[in-house]
Design a protein around this motif. Structure first.
Motif, PDB file in Angstrom:
ATOM      1  N   ALA A  64       0.820  -1.211   0.000  1.00 30.96           N
ATOM      2  CA  ALA A  64       0.000   0.000   0.000  1.00 30.96           C
ATOM      3  C   ALA A  64       0.852   1.259   0.000  1.00 30.96           C
ATOM      4  CB  ALA A  64      -0.929   0.005   1.218  1.00 30.96           C
ATOM      5  N   ARG A  65       2.122   1.143   0.398  1.00 30.81           N
ATOM      6  CA  ARG A  65       3.012   2.305   0.464  1.00 30.81           C
ATOM      7  C   ARG A  65       3.802   2.515  -0.821  1.00 30.81           C
ATOM      8  NH1 ARG A  65       5.598   0.921   6.450  1.00 30.81           N
ATOM      9  NH2 ARG A  65       3.647   1.085   7.617  1.00 30.81           N
ATOM     10  N   GLU A  66       3.573   1.678  -1.822  1.00 30.77           N
ATOM     11  CA  GLU A  66       4.455   1.680  -2.984  1.00 30.77           C
ATOM     12  C   GLU A  66       3.875   2.385  -4.203  1.00 30.77           C
ATOM     13  OE1 GLU A  66       5.950  -2.267  -3.677  1.00 30.77           O
ATOM     14  OE2 GLU A  66       6.333  -2.583  -1.541  1.00 30.77           O
ATOM     15  N   LEU A  67       2.774   3.115  -4.038  1.00 30.64           N
ATOM     16  CA  LEU A  67       2.313   3.968  -5.125  1.00 30.64           C
ATOM     17  C   LEU A  67       3.302   5.108  -5.295  1.00 30.64           C
ATOM     18  CD1 LEU A  67       0.181   4.919  -7.196  1.00 30.64           C
ATOM     19  CD2 LEU A  67      -0.952   6.123  -5.317  1.00 30.64           C
ATOM     20  N   ALA A  68       3.825   5.287  -6.499  1.00 24.67           N
ATOM     21  CA  ALA A  68       4.843   6.312  -6.765  1.00 24.67           C
ATOM     22  C   ALA A  68       4.378   7.213  -7.897  1.00 24.67           C
ATOM     23  CB  ALA A  68       6.170   5.653  -7.121  1.00 24.67           C
ATOM     24  N   ALA A  69       4.826   8.449  -7.851  1.00 19.02           N
ATOM     25  CA  ALA A  69       4.491   9.423  -8.892  1.00 19.02           C
ATOM     26  C   ALA A  69       5.753  10.108  -9.360  1.00 19.02           C
ATOM     27  CB  ALA A  69       3.504  10.454  -8.360  1.00 19.02           C
ATOM     28  N   THR A  70       5.886  10.257 -10.667  1.00 12.86           N
ATOM     29  CA  THR A  70       6.967  11.038 -11.264  1.00 12.86           C
ATOM     30  C   THR A  70       6.335  12.026 -12.237  1.00 12.86           C
ATOM     31  OG1 THR A  70       7.278   9.358 -12.991  1.00 12.86           O
ATOM     32  CG2 THR A  70       8.688   9.222 -11.031  1.00 12.86           C
ATOM     33  N   VAL A  71       7.032  13.108 -12.493  1.00 12.86           N
ATOM     34  CA  VAL A  71       6.496  14.174 -13.332  1.00 12.86           C
ATOM     35  C   VAL A  71       7.387  14.365 -14.546  1.00 12.86           C
ATOM     36  CG1 VAL A  71       5.894  16.619 -13.427  1.00 12.86           C
ATOM     37  CG2 VAL A  71       5.436  15.304 -11.346  1.00 12.86           C
ATOM     38  N   THR A  72       6.763  14.367 -15.724  1.00 15.40           N
ATOM     39  CA  THR A  72       7.453  14.657 -16.981  1.00 15.40           C
ATOM     40  C   THR A  72       6.690  15.772 -17.670  1.00 15.40           C
ATOM     41  OG1 THR A  72       8.153  12.352 -17.191  1.00 15.40           O
ATOM     42  CG2 THR A  72       8.267  13.727 -19.162  1.00 15.40           C
TER      43      THR A  72
END
Length: 849
Positions: free
Chosen positions: A664-672
């Motif tokens: 549940a803690r492994e949702l990640a977001a990156t921005v391009t």
């Protein structure tokens, strides 16, 4: 003296008088400033009976005075320039048969004014077979009438204070009408419409407000019309309507009706009309509509005195994604009578606290995917051959009634029927006859509605209490954190969980509370962060519901003197922050009474409160501030972190879903660029071809933990994959808004829902040229772990340097762009402000929880 000489002297005197008159300004003559006031000529320019040719009224001749009915000839053109005032010395009419153009400017309008007090009615600007346009114009105690006229307005204000105000704008006889940026104020003695139109196909009324009228907008026989982006204030509660429209292929969009509201706020009758995105706060009937192929979607209706959304007569209507609360008679009703009424679709609506959630007298309709909660009756059918499936019927006094034969309350196997909060059977078997060992998410026994109606395939839904909504942390006097929440349905007790990080909850170790809706944390004085979630429990059935939103509190110790700070938590979306200023503002920052001053940065310099700053300015997440304390102080910050979780064990959730301690803690977001790319781990319980992931997005973290499928904004449904990682791209997210929060929920076979991920936030902070003070709005979080940042992590080519305040030295420390990490550096932490010096406007994007 000879007679000739006398004539010569007289002529010289006459010429001298004429010379004096010639050098006196026209205004001087009109005002009588050359001697006693002129008793004959009023101040200004008298308007003639008939205006011919091409005429321009400019400020030099203003005011222009109307002392009788005036006419603009059919071949004439009258242009009125910015700053001109037109005064009507009585209830006169300006009749336009040619062209009238009032060309004001923003802040310098053309003004039409009733100049005599005691008038009982309004002057009239009337167009007949004419062209009439108003640009930045004001009519005080006047009105506009158009017949066979091209009427256009862009920036028009109409006000009425006389005893008998008539319709502010009246159009008919196939006039072409386009009205934008219009404000109508009728005072309190009005008995008619703000805008009244008849036979005006293609009418456009866009961006407007109507206040103090008996009715708002009446548009009769109006095909292809558009009424959009308007506000209605103080309409009469008599039998009139906010918007009354008859016609085809028209649209009523994004209107806001404030209480108390008219008898019927929106009444629209005709084929293929669209009613979308409106917010109705009151009225007897909020929305009433009829016709073939109408669409009513995305509206919010609050506390109508009788009906929320009522359609009759209609065939093939689509009623979708509306939210109705508190309809005394019904939330959504579909009537039938002497005219055909069949084939309508009611899809994805949320109805609560109403008489009947959905009441249908129609036949051959589809009622699917709605949530009916806390109503007297959830769904009531009074017609036949209807299909009712995939609805959530939760805690209604009577879940359903069916008084007509031939209706189906499920979609067969394996699609299934509905969720019933009071369904209490087991899920041990599967298959069409529920005879094959092994659960399938469908209850083993039908759900009985009455003697001859049943849901054959109800979804397995062990009774469980609802969600404690609006969990709120406050910090009253004494520095202790006090929690409050709304009571959850079926709850007889609560389970409280605390953590020192927003993703650190141990759901195996609850603190058990009695049936209360408030709790005080006597350990919250300890410096640092405190986070809370609450779940409702029912002892009788032995079930615990899903989590509330997360509420946070930070206790920060400040030394005496000047310190930087920033808000570590976001505002609660359910709180109306009516008190402006620096105390109890958005973000719930409570200042210490010993603070000598607060400072914010504007246009590259620090401004003080009190002092040269704005005392009504609110605090915002992502900005940096200064505070000056006379002595050491402990300050509480309260609000919402970015990390929310939708967690419940089995049951009531039929799937385990994400594990709160790991995946549940492994949702990640990156921005391009402006895109946000989300990734999360695949779950074994969500196999390819038999599972999906629902991605929810919101601009406030608290909204993510409202009611699943209703308050949440479902961004996308992503198919399960055999790969170890699933991904989704939110295209142009940061172009649509600077802040986004994301949460992912696993779903199998349409209806089996599991526990979610923790949510993650993305926030873009814009920076102007020069100095800007910023704060860390989110705790950096990558791959399920917290990441430490230093001030130098902000370095980028657009910055010439960064400054941070060293409390031990009481002075600013500069980290220049050319310095390596660690040189004149410090940890960049929550509740800390830094200054950055940008050589060009840019932005910083933060990702975290």
């Amino acid at each position: 003296m000879s007679l000739g000489a006398g004539r010569t002297i007289a002529l010289v005197v006459l010429l001298s008088v004429l010379a004096v008159l010639s050098i006196a300004s026209p205004d001087a003559l009109k005002s009588g400033r050359w001697g006693a006031p002129n008793p004959i000529l009023p101040e200004g320019t008298l308007v003639p009976d008939l205006i011919t040719g091409d005429v321009t009224w400019d400020p030099l001749g203003s005011p222009y005075i109307v002392t009788h009915d005036a006419y603009v000839d059919a071949r004439a053109s009258l242009t009125i320039l910015a700053g001109v005032e037109v005064r009507f010395e009585g209830v006169w009419r300006m009749a336009v048969n040619g062209t009238l153009r009032a060309q004001g400017e923003l802040g310098n309008p053309v003004t039409f004014r009733q100049n005599r007090t005691g008038m009982q009615s309004q002057f009239v600007v009337r167009g007949s077979s004419a062209i009439v346009s108003f640009r930045h114009a004001v009519l005080d105690n006047g009105r506009v009438i158009a017949n066979l006229t091209e009427l256009e307005a862009d920036g028009l204000t109409v006000r009425c204070t006389v005893l008998a105000c008539d319709a502010a704008i009246e159009a008919g006889a196939f006039s072409k009408v386009t009205l934008r940026d219009v404000a109508i104020d009728g005072g309190s003695a009005v008995t008619t419409w703000g805008v009244e139109a008849l036979d005006t196909p293609g009418l456009i009324l866009d961006t407007f407000s109507i206040e103090g009228m008996s009715g708002g907008v009446s548009a009769g026989r109006c095909d292809g019309c558009r009424i959009a982006n308007g506000t209605f204030i103080g309409l009469s509660t008599s039998a009139n309507k906010g918007v009354e429209l008859s016609g085809r292929d028209s649209a009523i969009l994004n209107l806001h009706f404030l209480a108390p509201g008219s008898h019927e706020q929106i009444a629209a009758y005709g084929d293929r009309n669209v009613i979308r995105g409106n917010h109705v706060e009151a009225g007897d009937f909020a929305i009433g509509a009829g016709g073939t192929g109408i669409v009513i979607e995305g509206n919010v209706v609050e506390n109508p005195r009788d009906f929320g959304i009522s359609v009759y007569p209609t065939a093939g209507a689509l009623i979708r994604n509306n939210r109705v609360t508190g309809g005394r008679v019904s939330g959504i009703s579909l009537g039938a009578g002497s005219q055909p009424a069949y084939g309508s679709t009611v899809l994805g609506n949320f109805v609560s606290e109403s008489g009947a959630g959905i009441l249908s007298e129609q036949a051959q309709g589809l009622i699917r995917g709605n949530t009916l909660r806390g109503n007297t009756v959830g769904v009531e059918l009074r017609g036949g051959s209807n299909q009712v499936d995939h609805n959530h019927l939760e805690f209604n006094t009577a879940q359903a009634r069916d008084t007509f034969p031939g209706n189906s309350w499920d979609d067969g196997y394996p699609s299934g029927g509905n969720w019933w909060s009071d369904y209490a059977d087991n899920d041990v078997y599967s298959g069409p006859l529920q005879s094959i060992p092994g659960p399938d998410g469908i209850g083993d026994a039908p759900y009985a509605i009455d003697a001859d109606s049943q849901d054959r395939y109800p979804f397995y839904s062990v009774p469980a209490p609802g969600i404690p909504e609006e969990l709120t942390a406050t910090a009253p006097i004494g520095g202790l954190v006090r929690l409050t929440w709304r009571a959850a349905p079926m709850a007889d007790s609560y389970e409280l969980y605390t953590a020192r990080t927003p993703t650190g909850f141990d759901f195996g170790v609850p603190m058990r509370l009695p049936n209360v809706t408030a709790w005080t944390d006597f350990g919250s004085r300890a410096p640092g962060a405190h986070y809370y979630v609450v779940r409702a429990h029912n002892t009788t059935v032995g079930r615990t519901g899903a989590t509330s939103n997360t509420a946070g509190a930070w206790t920060k110790e400040f030394p005496a003197g000047v310190s930087t700070f920033s808000l570590p938590l976001a505002a609660y979306p359910w709180i109306d922050y009516t008190a402006s200023g620096w105390v109890d503002t958005a973000g719930e920052f409570l200042t210490f009474t010993g603070a000598k001053g607060l400072y914010y940065m504007e246009a590259g310099r620090w401004r003080s409160v009190p002092g040269d700053g704005d005392p009504n300015r609110t605090l915002r997440v992502g900005a940096g501030y200064l505070v000056d304390f006379a002595a050491r102080a402990s300050v509480n910050f309260v609000g919402l972190p970015a990390a929310m979780i939708d967690y419940a064990t089995w049951p009531p959730y039929p799937l385990a879903g994400f594990d709160a301690a790991t995946t549940a803690r492994e949702l990640a977001a990156t921005v391009t660029g402006d895109d946000v790319v989300l990734t999360w781990p695949s779950l074994a319980g969500i196999p390819p071809g038999n599972g999906t992931y629902r991605v929810f997005a919101s601009r406030s973290p608290g909204v993510l933990r409202g009611d699943p499928g209703t308050d949440d904004d479902l961004l996308a449904t992503v198919p399960a994959t055999a790969a170890a990682t699933v991904w989704y791209t939110h295209v142009s997210a940061l172009r649509a808004g600077p802040a986004w929060y994301y949460l992912v929920v696993p779903v199998r076979a349409v209806y089996l829902r599991g526990a979610s991920t923790y949510s993650v936030g993305v926030l873009a902070t814009p920076l102007d040229l020069g100095y800007t003070a910023i704060g860390l709005p989110l705790q950096p979080f990558e791959n399920g772990t917290y990441v430490a940042r230093q001030v130098s992590s902000l370095s980028r080519p657009e910055f010439s340097g960064i400054q941070w305040l060293d409390p031990s030295r009481g002075d600013w420390v500069a980290h220049a762009a050319w310095m390596p990490a660690g040189m004149y550096d410090a940890d960049f932490e929550m509740i800390m402000g830094v200054q950055v010096d940008a050589t060009t406007p840019t932005r910083i994007v933060f990702v975290g929880v």
